[in-house]
Design a protein around this motif. Sequence first.
Motif, mmCIF file in Angstrom:
data_model
loop_
_atom_site.group_PDB
_atom_site.id
_atom_site.type_symbol
_atom_site.label_atom_id
_atom_site.label_comp_id
_atom_site.label_asym_id
_atom_site.label_seq_id
_atom_site.Cartn_x
_atom_site.Cartn_y
_atom_site.Cartn_z
ATOM 1 N N LEU A 1 1.099 -1.302 -0.099
ATOM 2 C CA LEU A 1 -0.222 0.018 0.090
ATOM 3 C C LEU A 1 1.120 1.225 -0.186
ATOM 4 O O LEU A 1 1.394 1.723 0.763
ATOM 5 C CB LEU A 1 -0.572 0.203 0.990
ATOM 6 N N VAL A 2 0.664 2.403 -0.832
ATOM 7 C CA VAL A 2 0.947 3.532 -0.846
ATOM 8 C C VAL A 2 0.646 4.455 -0.961
ATOM 9 O O VAL A 2 -0.892 4.691 -1.835
ATOM 10 C CB VAL A 2 2.055 3.570 -2.640
ATOM 11 N N VAL A 3 0.684 4.847 0.831
ATOM 12 C CA VAL A 3 -0.041 6.005 0.381
ATOM 13 C C VAL A 3 0.839 7.542 -0.126
ATOM 14 O O VAL A 3 1.195 8.567 0.695
ATOM 15 C CB VAL A 3 -0.534 6.467 1.984
ATOM 16 N N LEU A 4 -0.213 8.100 -1.130
ATOM 17 C CA LEU A 4 0.638 10.082 -1.275
ATOM 18 C C LEU A 4 0.199 10.778 -0.816
ATOM 19 O O LEU A 4 -1.633 11.223 -1.023
ATOM 20 C CB LEU A 4 0.328 9.339 -3.281
ATOM 21 N N VAL B 1 -3.193 5.217 -3.126
ATOM 22 C CA VAL B 1 -3.892 5.734 -2.159
ATOM 23 C C VAL B 1 -3.660 7.549 -2.817
ATOM 24 O O VAL B 1 -2.501 7.254 -1.963
ATOM 25 C CB VAL B 1 -4.770 5.736 -1.481
ATOM 26 N N THR B 2 -4.831 8.505 -2.794
ATOM 27 C CA THR B 2 -4.079 9.296 -2.836
ATOM 28 C C THR B 2 -4.947 9.821 -1.305
ATOM 29 O O THR B 2 -6.162 10.142 -1.014
ATOM 30 C CB THR B 2 -4.287 10.808 -3.560
ATOM 31 N N VAL C 1 -7.579 6.097 -6.451
ATOM 32 C CA VAL C 1 -7.122 5.289 -5.970
ATOM 33 C C VAL C 1 -6.823 4.836 -7.062
ATOM 34 O O VAL C 1 -7.225 4.472 -8.400
ATOM 35 C CB VAL C 1 -8.112 4.156 -5.500
ATOM 36 N N ALA C 2 -5.397 3.407 -8.055
ATOM 37 C CA ALA C 2 -4.747 3.124 -8.356
ATOM 38 C C ALA C 2 -4.046 1.864 -8.279
ATOM 39 O O ALA C 2 -3.560 1.607 -7.084
ATOM 40 C CB ALA C 2 -3.780 4.325 -9.259
ATOM 41 N N GLY C 3 -3.835 0.971 -9.506
ATOM 42 C CA GLY C 3 -2.908 -0.317 -9.098
ATOM 43 C C GLY C 3 -3.798 -1.542 -8.871
ATOM 44 O O GLY C 3 -5.226 -1.665 -9.146
ATOM 45 N N ALA C 4 -2.885 -2.486 -7.716
ATOM 46 C CA ALA C 4 -4.101 -3.491 -7.491
ATOM 47 C C ALA C 4 -5.495 -3.880 -7.503
ATOM 48 O O ALA C 4 -5.553 -3.013 -6.291
ATOM 49 C CB ALA C 4 -2.811 -4.038 -6.956
ATOM 50 N N GLY C 5 -6.035 -4.126 -7.659
ATOM 51 C CA GLY C 5 -7.312 -4.799 -6.698
ATOM 52 C C GLY C 5 -8.519 -3.623 -7.223
ATOM 53 O O GLY C 5 -9.410 -3.295 -6.743
ATOM 54 N N GLU D 1 -11.544 0.043 2.898
ATOM 55 C CA GLU D 1 -11.378 -1.114 0.984
ATOM 56 C C GLU D 1 -10.623 -0.684 0.924
ATOM 57 O O GLU D 1 -10.690 -2.316 0.944
ATOM 58 C CB GLU D 1 -12.551 -0.104 0.886
ATOM 59 N N ILE D 2 -9.790 -0.485 0.774
ATOM 60 C CA ILE D 2 -8.210 -0.566 0.621
ATOM 61 C C ILE D 2 -7.451 -2.076 2.007
ATOM 62 O O ILE D 2 -7.555 -2.856 1.143
ATOM 63 C CB ILE D 2 -7.438 0.037 0.267
#
Length: 437
Positions: A75-78, A345-346, A372-376, A409-410
């Motif tokens: 999980l990357v939080v931007l 997610v931003t 929200v971007a990427g996997a799933g 949810e993520i």
Amino acid sequence: MTAEALPLTGCPCVSDPTSGLPQPRGSTSRRGLLRGAALVGATTMFGSTAVTLGRLPGAAAEIASVAVSPASSVLVVLSLRGAADGLSLVVPHADPAYYLSRPTIAVPSAALLAKDASFGLHPALAPLLPMWESGQLAAVHATGMAVPNRSHFAAMEELEDAAPGSSSRVGWLNRLIGDDAVASTVQGLAVGSGLPMSLIGTEAAMSFRSLETAVLAGGDKRYDPRGSRARSLKTQWAQSSTPMGAGVRNALGALVDLGPAKAQADRATSFPPSSLGQALSSVSRTLRGEIGVSVVTVDAGSWDMHTEMGTVAAGAMTSSAADLATCIAAFFADLGPVADKVTLVTISEFGRRVQENANRGLDHGWGNVMFVAGAGVKGGSYYGRWPGLRNTLDADLAVTTDYRSVLAEIVAARTGASTATVFPGFTREKVGVMVGQ
């Protein structure tokens, strides 16, 4: 210029209920022991004492390391620091109040990308259009905290703590990496200026500005070619029977080299030269090294645009949006196969007012947008309940989706962790932005 020292905060101890002193937290075989201390360039807090750790040149053979377990998901939080204007990033073109309230800075409907009956993307987000069209990018509008808080610092702390009313100073990501379902070796990493509130707490987490410059504080080979500092730490605490001694020995024993990450190709030149671009380059390289990082935080620029935001042709908003989009697109492209397990997610502390001010900027508001971007991700769509806008001086975009519902949810979809633990006292609503949720 000396090499960078990396802070790692979070105590691998719990407080003794009678003495208040930190106590060792189980044996060194416990998976959760000193999560994050396994990375290089770290300052671990044991009670009020800082122990600086990091790469150990010339001393690696003397200190045990732990086996690296690649993370099953990341999980990357931007964080869009400074309160980004979500109404410019994802424009509600069908709401007449939007154009009435912004006579000079509104984004023209004809210029919007990925336009549906209600919304469209700022044209500067064009680098992300392929991800949108392939279903890897979505947006959730009218998100934020349940109660407005227009102080940058207070709002960001409340947002990253994500436990209103709690007296415990522990961030939501720290609670996440403390969940045994999040099974990886290193876990928490902040790339930028230091650890954000979201990673502060009892679980250890590591931070650096650049992977390339990450070393033990004071342990750079130019100044400590024999690894004397690391050996000194080990010798100093080797015979100590105190909780502090046990903690230091456990920390030293948990160290692993960042070699697998540093061995990855450095493709920083394929990213924008901005601070965000170079930070995401380090993140990508670290993740490609499969050293166990499962949670990453990165800060993105300054979005506090009270004056002269500009237009779609030029200006602060267009420049910032373009950098954001170009950096995210470069990040996912650079990840290669690892992208299949990375979700980004931003988030921003709050949004901006609906109506532009006299300086052609926007003052502090409330509701915002989250990408929200990427996997799933169930991408290519706009999510959330639109509350409508008002063209008045003090009007805000109202919040109809608590930001924690998006994050929860993520977490539920990608980590298997308990959302009740990560977001205590909160019952999430269905957003629908993640597969299976």
